[in-house]
Design a protein around this motif. Structure first.
Motif, PDB file in Angstrom:
ATOM      1  N   UNK A   1       0.755  -1.312  -0.180  1.00 42.74           N
ATOM      2  CA  UNK A   1      -0.016   0.135  -0.369  1.00 42.74           C
ATOM      3  C   UNK A   1       0.487   1.583  -0.024  1.00 42.74           C
ATOM      4  N   UNK A   2       0.470   2.335  -0.306  1.00 40.64           N
ATOM      5  CA  UNK A   2       0.714   3.936  -0.393  1.00 40.64           C
ATOM      6  C   UNK A   2       0.319   4.641   1.413  1.00 40.64           C
ATOM      7  N   UNK A   3       1.215   5.255   1.774  1.00 40.74           N
ATOM      8  CA  UNK A   3       0.937   6.167   2.423  1.00 40.74           C
ATOM      9  C   UNK A   3      -0.731   6.020   3.284  1.00 40.74           C
ATOM     10  N   UNK A   4      -1.084   6.416   2.312  1.00 41.68           N
ATOM     11  CA  UNK A   4      -1.691   6.717   2.146  1.00 41.68           C
ATOM     12  C   UNK A   4      -3.745   5.507   1.981  1.00 41.68           C
ATOM     13  N   UNK A   5      -2.919   4.447   2.278  1.00 41.36           N
ATOM     14  CA  UNK A   5      -3.852   3.060   2.551  1.00 41.36           C
ATOM     15  C   UNK A   5      -4.308   3.096   1.017  1.00 41.36           C
ATOM     16  N   UNK A   6      -4.331   3.262  -0.488  1.00 40.12           N
ATOM     17  CA  UNK A   6      -4.395   2.712  -1.230  1.00 40.12           C
ATOM     18  C   UNK A   6      -4.103   1.551  -1.913  1.00 40.12           C
ATOM     19  N   UNK A   7      -4.039   0.580  -1.916  1.00 36.24           N
ATOM     20  CA  UNK A   7      -3.579  -0.340  -2.571  1.00 36.24           C
ATOM     21  C   UNK A   7      -2.202  -0.388  -3.778  1.00 36.24           C
ATOM     22  N   UNK A   8      -1.333  -0.440  -3.665  1.00 34.68           N
ATOM     23  CA  UNK A   8      -0.310  -0.044  -5.376  1.00 34.68           C
ATOM     24  C   UNK A   8      -0.330  -1.447  -5.926  1.00 34.68           C
ATOM     25  N   UNK A   9      -0.308  -2.675  -5.063  1.00 33.33           N
ATOM     26  CA  UNK A   9      -0.509  -4.276  -5.902  1.00 33.33           C
ATOM     27  C   UNK A   9      -0.790  -4.889  -4.876  1.00 33.33           C
ATOM     28  N   UNK A  10      -1.511  -5.838  -5.114  1.00 34.03           N
ATOM     29  CA  UNK A  10      -1.747  -7.113  -4.576  1.00 34.03           C
ATOM     30  C   UNK A  10      -0.855  -8.539  -4.903  1.00 34.03           C
ATOM     31  N   UNK A  11      -0.797  -9.123  -4.463  1.00 30.80           N
ATOM     32  CA  UNK A  11      -0.063 -10.785  -4.603  1.00 30.80           C
ATOM     33  C   UNK A  11      -0.185 -11.648  -4.117  1.00 30.80           C
ATOM     34  N   UNK A  12      -0.214 -13.443  -4.616  1.00 29.36           N
ATOM     35  CA  UNK A  12       0.212 -14.028  -4.470  1.00 29.36           C
ATOM     36  C   UNK A  12       1.124 -14.937  -3.775  1.00 29.36           C
ATOM     37  N   UNK A  13       2.230 -14.031  -4.091  1.00 29.12           N
ATOM     38  CA  UNK A  13       3.585 -14.424  -3.588  1.00 29.12           C
ATOM     39  C   UNK A  13       3.627 -13.253  -1.712  1.00 29.12           C
ATOM     40  N   UNK A  14       4.873 -12.996  -1.551  1.00 29.81           N
ATOM     41  CA  UNK A  14       4.552 -12.711  -0.552  1.00 29.81           C
ATOM     42  C   UNK A  14       5.355 -11.221  -0.575  1.00 29.81           C
ATOM     43  N   UNK A  15       4.781 -10.553  -0.531  1.00 28.64           N
ATOM     44  CA  UNK A  15       5.221  -9.360  -0.468  1.00 28.64           C
ATOM     45  C   UNK A  15       5.083  -8.533   0.783  1.00 28.64           C
ATOM     46  N   UNK A  16       5.976  -7.525   0.828  1.00 29.50           N
ATOM     47  CA  UNK A  16       7.303  -7.761   0.510  1.00 29.50           C
ATOM     48  C   UNK A  16       8.668  -8.789   0.546  1.00 29.50           C
ATOM     49  N   UNK A  17       9.542  -9.066  -0.146  1.00 23.93           N
ATOM     50  CA  UNK A  17      10.215  -9.592   0.377  1.00 23.93           C
ATOM     51  C   UNK A  17      10.871 -10.421   2.050  1.00 23.93           C
ATOM     52  N   UNK A  18      10.676 -11.334   2.184  1.00 23.06           N
ATOM     53  CA  UNK A  18      10.682 -11.630   3.900  1.00 23.06           C
ATOM     54  C   UNK A  18      11.835 -12.239   3.691  1.00 23.06           C
ATOM     55  N   UNK A  19      13.189 -11.589   3.513  1.00 23.92           N
ATOM     56  CA  UNK A  19      14.845 -12.464   4.343  1.00 23.92           C
ATOM     57  C   UNK A  19      14.589 -13.112   5.669  1.00 23.92           C
TER      58      UNK A  19
END
Length: 263
Positions: free
Chosen positions: A160-178
């Motif tokens: 999401x952006x800072x205002x709570x609107x979506x940037x993207x949705x994914x079936x991957x785990x985002x952001x990357x979990x190291x």
């Protein structure tokens, strides 16, 4: 009629055929179908004027009517729940102000997720579409990472952006979990949507875009056509939220039903 909940349900799931009729054992030992438990979750939300199951399958219709649900039959051409909701709203005797889509594979959806979503739409009359997001706890995030490592598609994440609107949705785990020991914030997208009827009409007129096709996520069609999606942060309040995407999820959901004392 101001707010209705639709529960889209189809029998021919690619990953789990017949999923809506899969039985889940509750804390009392009683078995109820997935669609019944999802309907009970929707019916528990306050301030809802009506709840309907939407399906194109007579087996699901018969099961839903058997436990007292109202059913609207939709076409087999509906490619996802949002298209099914667009068909459903056209059948209502009165056009509601807000339509909530509670997915038929989400029986653990707490009533306050729906209430928070409706409250957002009421407080923001210009909002055309909104969806809940939940900050993952350690158990849920570990399940996400395990599913992806083992080649399963589990839950969906939201960026999401800072205002709570979506940037993207994914079936991957985002952001990357190291590392699960010090992971970034990962937001679990809850499979529930609220729309204005205008948004459903627009959606039904758009073709699938490449991102929607690649991810298999219906909400991406709004983003691909330049319509903002409001992400409403909700609280788990100790409840583990999990959808039934794969057979392995049956045990996970039954574990939560027993832990929460849900019959």
């Amino acid at each position: 009629m101001k707010t209705v909940v639709f529960i889209p349900a189809r029998y021919a799931s690619t990953r789990y055929p017949g999923k809506p009729l899969v039985e889940l054992t509750g804390a009392s030992g009683e078995k109820k179908s997935l669609i019944q438990r999802s309907w009970e979750a929707a019916s528990a939300a306050p301030g809802i004027d009506a709840v309907y199951v939407l399906t194109d399958d007579d087996r699901i219709r018969a099961a839903a009517e058997g436990f007292g649900a109202k059913v609207l039959m939709t076409s087999s051409q509906a490619r996802n729940g949002t298209e099914r909701c667009a068909e459903g709203v056209a059948q209502l005797p009165e056009t509601p102000e807000v339509v909530v889509n509670l997915q038929g594979d989400a029986p653990l959806t707490p009533a306050w997720f729906v209430s928070d979503l409706v409250a957002h739409m009421q407080a923001n009359p210009d909002a055309q579409m909104a969806t809940p997001v939940l900050l993952t706890d350690a158990e849920t995030l570990a399940n996400f990472v395990t599913d992806r490592k083992e080649g399963r598609v589990g839950g969906t994440t939201a960026v999401m952006r800072a205002d709570g609107t979506a940037i993207y949705f994914s079936k991957e785990v985002l952001p990357y979990v190291g590392s699960l020991e010090s992971p970034p914030q990962v937001w679990h997208h809850v499979g529930c949507y609220a729309y204005r009827p205008k948004a459903l009409t627009a959606y039904a007129g758009w073709d699938e875009g490449p991102l929607e096709k690649a991810e298999g996520l219906e909400q991406l069609r709004f983003l691909e056509n330049g319509w903002p999606v409001a992400c409403v942060a909700v609280e788990g309040k100790g409840r583990v939220f999990w959808e039934l995407n794969n057979p392995v999820d049956v045990a996970r959901i039954e574990g939560v039903l027993k832990k929460e004392g849900i019959a």
